[in-house]
Design a protein around this motif. Structure first.
Motif, short mmCIF file in Angstrom:
data_model
loop_
_atom_site.label_atom_id
_atom_site.label_comp_id
_atom_site.label_asym_id
_atom_site.label_seq_id
_atom_site.Cartn_x
_atom_site.Cartn_y
_atom_site.Cartn_z
N SER A 1 -34.70 -21.76 -4.20
CA SER A 1 -33.82 -21.96 -5.37
C SER A 1 -32.53 -21.18 -5.19
CB SER A 1 -34.50 -21.50 -6.67
OG SER A 1 -34.54 -20.09 -6.73
N GLY A 2 -31.58 -21.45 -6.06
CA GLY A 2 -30.33 -20.69 -6.03
C GLY A 2 -30.55 -19.24 -6.43
N THR A 3 -31.49 -19.02 -7.33
CA THR A 3 -31.81 -17.65 -7.74
C THR A 3 -32.44 -16.88 -6.58
OG1 THR A 3 -32.25 -18.52 -9.95
CG2 THR A 3 -33.00 -16.28 -9.50
N THR B 1 -21.18 -16.02 -16.62
CA THR B 1 -21.87 -16.76 -15.56
C THR B 1 -23.24 -17.18 -16.07
OG1 THR B 1 -22.70 -16.66 -13.26
CG2 THR B 1 -22.79 -14.62 -14.52
N PHE B 2 -23.96 -17.90 -15.21
CA PHE B 2 -25.35 -18.24 -15.50
C PHE B 2 -26.21 -16.97 -15.28
CE2 PHE B 2 -29.49 -19.97 -14.03
CZ PHE B 2 -29.84 -20.66 -15.17
N ALA C 1 -28.85 -16.11 -13.84
CA ALA C 1 -29.49 -15.82 -12.54
C ALA C 1 -28.67 -14.87 -11.68
CB ALA C 1 -29.75 -17.11 -11.79
N THR C 2 -27.35 -14.88 -11.84
CA THR C 2 -26.49 -14.00 -11.05
C THR C 2 -26.90 -12.55 -11.29
OG1 THR C 2 -24.73 -15.60 -11.51
CG2 THR C 2 -24.08 -13.56 -10.43
N VAL D 1 -18.69 -15.51 -8.53
CA VAL D 1 -19.31 -16.80 -8.86
C VAL D 1 -18.21 -17.86 -8.87
CG1 VAL D 1 -20.59 -18.08 -10.62
CG2 VAL D 1 -21.04 -15.64 -10.28
N ASP E 1 -21.85 -16.39 -5.10
CA ASP E 1 -22.76 -17.29 -5.80
C ASP E 1 -22.07 -18.65 -5.91
OD1 ASP E 1 -24.34 -18.74 -7.51
OD2 ASP E 1 -24.64 -17.13 -8.97
N ALA F 1 -23.57 -21.51 -6.40
CA ALA F 1 -24.56 -22.45 -6.95
C ALA F 1 -23.90 -23.71 -7.51
CB ALA F 1 -25.39 -21.77 -8.04
N GLN F 2 -22.66 -23.56 -8.01
CA GLN F 2 -21.99 -24.70 -8.64
C GLN F 2 -20.91 -25.30 -7.75
OE1 GLN F 2 -20.71 -23.58 -12.60
NE2 GLN F 2 -22.67 -22.63 -13.08
N SER G 1 -27.31 -23.64 -4.87
CA SER G 1 -28.50 -24.12 -5.56
C SER G 1 -28.57 -25.64 -5.44
CB SER G 1 -28.43 -23.73 -7.03
OG SER G 1 -29.35 -24.49 -7.80
N PHE H 1 -30.67 -27.26 -7.59
CA PHE H 1 -31.19 -27.68 -8.90
C PHE H 1 -30.61 -29.08 -9.19
CE2 PHE H 1 -30.97 -27.78 -13.56
CZ PHE H 1 -32.24 -27.37 -13.91
N LYS I 1 -26.89 -29.70 -10.18
CA LYS I 1 -25.77 -29.14 -9.39
C LYS I 1 -25.09 -30.26 -8.60
CE LYS I 1 -27.35 -25.16 -10.70
NZ LYS I 1 -26.83 -23.94 -11.22
N GLY J 1 -34.46 -25.86 -5.36
CA GLY J 1 -34.10 -25.66 -3.97
C GLY J 1 -32.82 -24.87 -3.88
N TYR K 1 -21.08 -20.98 -20.98
CA TYR K 1 -22.33 -20.45 -21.50
C TYR K 1 -22.06 -19.82 -22.84
CZ TYR K 1 -23.74 -21.42 -16.79
OH TYR K 1 -23.98 -22.08 -15.63
C1 PLP Z 1 -27.75 -22.73 -11.26
C2 PLP Z 1 -27.20 -21.40 -10.97
C3 PLP Z 1 -27.95 -20.39 -10.34
C4 PLP Z 1 -29.42 -20.50 -10.10
O1 PLP Z 1 -29.83 -21.59 -9.35
P1 PLP Z 1 -31.35 -22.09 -9.45
O2 PLP Z 1 -31.46 -23.02 -8.27
O3 PLP Z 1 -31.50 -22.77 -10.75
O4 PLP Z 1 -32.23 -20.91 -9.30
C5 PLP Z 1 -27.32 -19.20 -10.03
N1 PLP Z 1 -26.03 -19.00 -10.32
C6 PLP Z 1 -25.27 -19.93 -10.93
C7 PLP Z 1 -23.85 -19.64 -11.20
C8 PLP Z 1 -25.83 -21.16 -11.28
O5 PLP Z 1 -25.07 -22.07 -11.89
#
Ligand code: PLP
Length: 375
Positions: free
Chosen positions: A60-62, A86-87, A89-90, A138, A164, A166-167, A188, A190, A193, A201, A317
């Motif tokens: 995953s992205g996390t 941010t989301f 998970a960061t 991010v 990060d 992820a996006q 990520s 997800f 994304k 993933g 957010y």
């Molecule tokens: C979605 C996201 C994550 C986490 O990704 P996952 O695959 O859902 O664990 C981390 N950081 C940011 C900025 C995200 O948008």
């Protein structure tokens, strides 16, 4: 009335159906569900796509963020700088390894980390003799941060960078793709994304062979040469073979999808710039447009007007990290007014590649109507 989708994975699936079913059938007949050949193939394709030396897929992205922190030996007593806007998970990944996040404010137009605020936060931590270790910028909503600035700041304070992304997979900063812009980049897969699989993933990109080898060990319990020689405290964080097969199919149309997202974003920006605060994309950058986010002080009214017109809208957010109950104890930098303000004003409108021209027009028309109504 039109019925707009915020995301249209069904239309996307139709587009890739033949390729996808072929790939999935292959995984079923091979039955190598963990680290099957598709995983290596995907890593090769993603490294080639980004021009990063190495791609290490993961769960995953996390987990990509957590693995990266572990790979750099960042843990208890170490400071990592990340944006407040941010989301979760960061920040979560930093806390999971026992390190301390220091939240940094963001720019009001790019939504990315504010360099002045970052420098102030670094100076403050240095004054208090804290062990500063890394910056975790991010690429919010898909726009790569300014990695020239971030890499320069990191170098002058001897800090690591874990981006990060992820996006922002598919995004570009000064001719280089996300994944090839700094020491370590995570992304990520997800489903929502820009490049998403059919579950969880993620992936990590790096130019360092040492980091690559350590990450490959860490995602499989920290194993050494033999499966039961454990060299590091690791995780179970591999990407499933099935997800790799899905991603290989989606990668076939990914460039077209990014182009479509950019085409729609351009129309939005031209049409909406006189009514709303639109995102600012620097001349030499390409956003992956995970989200198209605008600002309005009348957000609630505008959003409910749009919902009545069957236009889905989301808030990414609604609460910055420094206001989250779980992260309240970590407030070394309190100068975070932009993050608070944005959380009150932002909302995102649909921007997936399967929107029709008619739907784009309909969204714009109703946004303009809402703006006139609630002036
Ligand atoms: C979605 C996201 C994550 C986490 O990704 P996952 O695959 O859902 O664990 C981390 N950081 C940011 C900025 C995200 O948008």
């Amino acid at each position: 009335m039109l019925q707009i989708k915020f995301l249209d994975l069904a239309k996307q699936q139709k587009t890739i159906e033949k390729h996808l079913r072929f790939n999935l059938d292959k995984v079923l007949s091979e039955s190598k569900f963990i680290m099957g050949p598709e995983v290596k193939k995907l890593e090769g394709s993603l490294a080639e796509y980004t021009k990063a030396s190495y791609c290490i897929s993961c769960s995953s992205g996390t987990d990509a963020l957590t693995l990266s922190l572990l790979a750099l030996d960042i843990g208890i007593g170490d400071i990592v700088f990340c944006p407040s806007f941010t989301f979760p998970a960061t920040a979560e990944s930093i806390l999971m390894v026992g390190a301390t996040p220091v939240f940094v404010d963001v720019g009001k137009n790019t939504y990315n980390i504010c360099y002045k605020n970052l420098l102030n936060a670094i100076e403050k931590c240095k004054k208090e003799k804290l062990r500063i270790k890394a910056i975790m910028p991010v690429d919010l909503y898909g726009l790569p941060a300014n990695y020239n600035k971030i890499n320069a700041i990191a170098k002058s304070f001897n800090l690591h960078v874990i981006a990060d992304g992820a996006q922002s997979f598919g995004g570009i900063f000064r001719k280089n793709k996300v994944g090839n812009l700094t020491e370590i980049t995570t992304t990520s897969f997800f489903p929502a994304k820009p490049l998403g699989c059919y579950g969880d993933g993620g992936a990590i990109f790096t130019g360092s062979l040492d980091i690559k080898e350590k990450l490959e060990s860490l995602r499989a319990h920290g194993k050494g040469k033999g499966k039961y020689d454990i060299n590091y405290m690791g995780m179970n964080a591999r990407l499933d073979t099935i997800q790799a097969a899905v991603l290989l199919s989606k990668l076939e149309i990914f460039d077209w999808e990014i182009k479509e997202r950019n085409r729609i974003a351009k129309i939005y920006s031209n049409e909406l710039k006189s009514s709303f605060h639109i995102p600012e994309i620097p001349k030499d950058s390409v956003s992956a447009w995970a989200q198209y986010t605008i600002q309005s002080s009348k957000r609630d009214k505008v959003m409910s007007f749009l919902k009545d017109k069957n236009i889905p809208v989301m808030i990414y957010y609604p609460k910055p990290m420094h206001q989250q109950p779980a992260y309240k104890g970590f407030l070394l930098n309190k100068d975070l007014s932009k993050s608070s303000e944005l959380s009150n004003n932002v909302f995102s409108i649909p921007i997936h590649p399967y929107l029709t021209d008619l739907e784009v027009e309909y969204i714009i028309e109703n946004l303009k109507k809402a703006n006139n109504l609630f002036l």
